[in-house]
Design an enzyme around this catalytic site. Structure first.
Site, PDB file in Angstrom:
ATOM      1  N   LYS A 112       9.265  30.961  80.852  1.00  0.00           N
ATOM      2  CA  LYS A 112       8.068  31.760  81.152  1.00  0.00           C
ATOM      3  C   LYS A 112       7.193  31.977  79.934  1.00  0.00           C
ATOM      4  O   LYS A 112       5.972  32.022  80.042  1.00  0.00           O
ATOM      5  CB  LYS A 112       8.469  33.114  81.746  1.00  0.00           C
ATOM      6  CG  LYS A 112       8.926  33.014  83.173  1.00  0.00           C
ATOM      7  CD  LYS A 112       8.812  34.351  83.882  1.00  0.00           C
ATOM      8  CE  LYS A 112       9.188  34.222  85.332  1.00  0.00           C
ATOM      9  NZ  LYS A 112       9.257  35.513  86.007  1.00  0.00           N
ATOM     10  N   LYS A 195      12.290  23.688  90.335  1.00  0.00           N
ATOM     11  CA  LYS A 195      12.537  24.703  91.345  1.00  0.00           C
ATOM     12  C   LYS A 195      11.232  25.118  92.034  1.00  0.00           C
ATOM     13  O   LYS A 195      10.183  25.145  91.399  1.00  0.00           O
ATOM     14  CB  LYS A 195      13.254  25.851  90.612  1.00  0.00           C
ATOM     15  CG  LYS A 195      13.056  27.217  91.101  1.00  0.00           C
ATOM     16  CD  LYS A 195      13.759  28.220  90.200  1.00  0.00           C
ATOM     17  CE  LYS A 195      12.707  29.011  89.447  1.00  0.00           C
ATOM     18  NZ  LYS A 195      13.144  30.293  88.954  1.00  0.00           N
ATOM     19  N   LYS A 198       6.858  30.710  92.495  1.00  0.00           N
ATOM     20  CA  LYS A 198       5.620  31.412  92.835  1.00  0.00           C
ATOM     21  C   LYS A 198       4.489  31.020  91.899  1.00  0.00           C
ATOM     22  O   LYS A 198       3.325  31.122  92.243  1.00  0.00           O
ATOM     23  CB  LYS A 198       5.835  32.928  92.696  1.00  0.00           C
ATOM     24  CG  LYS A 198       6.807  33.507  93.700  1.00  0.00           C
ATOM     25  CD  LYS A 198       7.070  34.980  93.363  1.00  0.00           C
ATOM     26  CE  LYS A 198       8.157  35.577  94.218  1.00  0.00           C
ATOM     27  NZ  LYS A 198       8.852  36.668  93.565  1.00  0.00           N
TER      28      LYS A 198
HETATM   29  P1  TYM Z   1      12.146  36.635  92.116  1.00  0.00           P
HETATM   30  O1  TYM Z   1      11.114  37.424  92.770  1.00  0.00           O
HETATM   31  O2  TYM Z   1      11.738  35.577  91.138  1.00  0.00           O
HETATM   32  O3  TYM Z   1      13.082  35.918  93.192  1.00  0.00           O
HETATM   33  C1  TYM Z   1      13.615  36.654  94.265  1.00  0.00           C
HETATM   34  C2  TYM Z   1      14.878  35.986  94.786  1.00  0.00           C
HETATM   35  O4  TYM Z   1      14.587  34.661  95.242  1.00  0.00           O
HETATM   36  C3  TYM Z   1      15.464  33.741  94.642  1.00  0.00           C
HETATM   37  N1  TYM Z   1      14.747  32.480  94.422  1.00  0.00           N
HETATM   38  C4  TYM Z   1      15.161  31.296  94.880  1.00  0.00           C
HETATM   39  N2  TYM Z   1      16.243  30.941  95.603  1.00  0.00           N
HETATM   40  C5  TYM Z   1      16.363  29.635  95.934  1.00  0.00           C
HETATM   41  N3  TYM Z   1      15.457  28.672  95.572  1.00  0.00           N
HETATM   42  C6  TYM Z   1      14.363  28.995  94.849  1.00  0.00           C
HETATM   43  N4  TYM Z   1      13.477  28.062  94.517  1.00  0.00           N
HETATM   44  C7  TYM Z   1      14.181  30.369  94.473  1.00  0.00           C
HETATM   45  N5  TYM Z   1      13.215  31.014  93.773  1.00  0.00           N
HETATM   46  C8  TYM Z   1      13.590  32.310  93.754  1.00  0.00           C
HETATM   47  C9  TYM Z   1      15.872  34.386  93.323  1.00  0.00           C
HETATM   48  O5  TYM Z   1      17.097  33.864  92.846  1.00  0.00           O
HETATM   49  C10 TYM Z   1      15.973  35.834  93.697  1.00  0.00           C
HETATM   50  O6  TYM Z   1      17.232  36.118  94.260  1.00  0.00           O
HETATM   51  N6  TYM Z   1      14.876  38.680  88.578  1.00  0.00           N
HETATM   52  C11 TYM Z   1      14.852  38.660  90.026  1.00  0.00           C
HETATM   53  C12 TYM Z   1      14.444  39.987  90.627  1.00  0.00           C
HETATM   54  C13 TYM Z   1      15.360  41.107  90.263  1.00  0.00           C
HETATM   55  C14 TYM Z   1      16.697  41.273  90.686  1.00  0.00           C
HETATM   56  C15 TYM Z   1      17.134  42.514  90.085  1.00  0.00           C
HETATM   57  C16 TYM Z   1      17.574  40.543  91.471  1.00  0.00           C
HETATM   58  C17 TYM Z   1      15.037  42.175  89.500  1.00  0.00           C
HETATM   59  N7  TYM Z   1      16.104  43.037  89.394  1.00  0.00           N
HETATM   60  C18 TYM Z   1      18.422  42.986  90.289  1.00  0.00           C
HETATM   61  C19 TYM Z   1      18.858  41.029  91.657  1.00  0.00           C
HETATM   62  C20 TYM Z   1      19.281  42.229  91.067  1.00  0.00           C
HETATM   63  C21 TYM Z   1      13.944  37.520  90.467  1.00  0.00           C
HETATM   64  O7  TYM Z   1      14.024  36.459  89.964  1.00  0.00           O
HETATM   65  O8  TYM Z   1      13.080  37.715  91.432  1.00  0.00           O
END
Ligand code: TYM
Length: 336
Positions: A112, A195, A198
């Site tokens: 990032k 991957k 967003k």
């Molecule tokens: P975020 O918003 O980037 O992603 C949210 C969830 O979606 C999953 N994900 C995917 N799974 C499969 N294939 C993909 N291409 C893909 N892109 C995203 C992510 O693994 C995630 O489960 N850091 C976290 C948010 C967070 C969080 C936490 C999660 C903040 N605090 C505490 C668990 C526990 C995140 O990446 O969000």
């Protein structure tokens, strides 16, 4: 006690990877665990610039997507992170437990921040510490996420353990990652080695939760593939990342395995398979999208769900934080 915590960032473009890798699994887990907290992590979102009005709208959109996908807000705690100050407070304490060396190894920060690390927000570097705080503020035991969050969860376990060691307590449980299903890592439709994300510039790389049937069909039709027909077994997907990705997406949406999908589509051409995949995606996502639209037509209702969830979350975090303050040695009124 078995307690789930997980979160999604309200950074726009909520996509199929978020749904298949995370939200859909939460829907299943909600009946297996006593307590589930599902959080819209707006504090994490601002680690990169967010337009304030857009952040508000995206927060409601993610909450609506969770509910529309089948998360029951009465049974679970659905809230946005910034309404519960315990997250930020615990994050500071844990930032004094975590080591620079640990954070320096985080691949997501490197991706990032890109080449211009000096110009990245301090919060972007500390992102995984806040994530550990999210989980540990509730002493959550299980964290359902996509594959890409594995490293952050290992860090959360290390932080929990170091806190316990430093203070000679057995206070924080080591949270277990739950990574399951046929689509733990959904890849870009344009490049099967990247991957689905967003922030990818091309909208053709992902299926957004807000895409209509035409857009979904068009994106799947245009998805990159190789020119061979589909193999008859998963061994034949090796070295064919785009094929493996589309098969994985189909399997996840149909709730089956890649083997089953190949038993049906093996030796068929991609054009034929893609048509079936588009129909399946529209059939599965359409009802969720309709429900999202219905919910977002009444933002007041979504806001009330989040406010009520936050109230319940604050009540769960309060005794944990008060114990943390006592363990660390902070002076304060008894029971605060
Ligand atoms: P975020 O918003 O980037 O992603 C949210 C969830 O979606 C999953 N994900 C995917 N799974 C499969 N294939 C993909 N291409 C893909 N892109 C995203 C992510 O693994 C995630 O489960 N850091 C976290 C948010 C967070 C969080 C936490 C999660 C903040 N605090 C505490 C668990 C526990 C995140 O990446 O969000």
């Amino acid at each position: 006690m078995r307690r789930i915590f997980s979160g999604v960032q309200p950074t726009g473009n909520l996509h199929l990877g978020n749904y298949l890798g995370a939200i859909r699994n939460w829907v299943r887990l909600q009946s297996e665990f006593e307590d589930c907290l599902f959080c819209v992590v707006d504090l994490h979102a601002i680690t990169v610039w967010q337009d304030p009005g857009q952040l508000t709208a995206n927060t409601r959109e993610v909450a609506a997507a969770m509910i529309a996908a089948g998360i029951e807000p009465e049974r679970n705690i659905v809230f946005n992170q910034s309404q519960v100050p315990a997250h930020a407070e615990l994050a500071w304490i844990l930032a004094c437990v975590a080591r620079m060396g640990w954070l320096n190894r985080m691949t997501q920060f490197k991706e990032k921040a890109g080449k211009d690390k000096e110009n990245a927000a301090v919060g972007l570097f500390a992102y995984p510490v806040l994530m550990a705080a999210d989980i540990l503020a509730y002493q959550a035991t299980h964290v359902p996420v996509g594959e890409d969050q594995k490293q952050h969860l290992e860090l959360a376990r290390d932080i929990a353990q170091k806190f316990n060691n430093d203070f000679g307590v057995a206070f924080f449980p080591a949270p277990e990652p739950l990574i399951f299903g046929a689509a733990t890592r959904v890849m870009s439709l344009r490049d099967g080695t990247k991957k689905m994300s967003k922030s990818e510039a091309s909208d053709y790389s992902r299926i957004n939760m807000t895409d209509d049937a035409d857009a979904i069909a068009q994106k799947i039709r245009k998805a990159r593939t190789d020119s061979d027909p589909l193999p008859t077994g998963t061994a034949g997907l090796e070295g064919r990342p785009e094929a493996a990705n589309l098969i994985g997406i189909y399997a996840a949406l149909a709730d089956t395995t890649p083997e089953d999908v190949l038993a049906r589509f093996g030796e068929k051409q991609f054009s034929d398979f893609k048509q079936h995949l588009a129909e399946l995606a529209v059939a599965k996502l359409g009802p969720i999208q309709d429900e999202m639209r219905r919910l977002l037509a009444d933002p007041g209702h979504v806001d009330r769900v989040l406010a009520r969830g936050a109230e319940r979350a604050r009540a769960l975090a309060a005794p944990v934080l008060s114990e943390v303050r006592r363990i660390v040695g902070f002076l304060g009124p008894k029971g605060s």
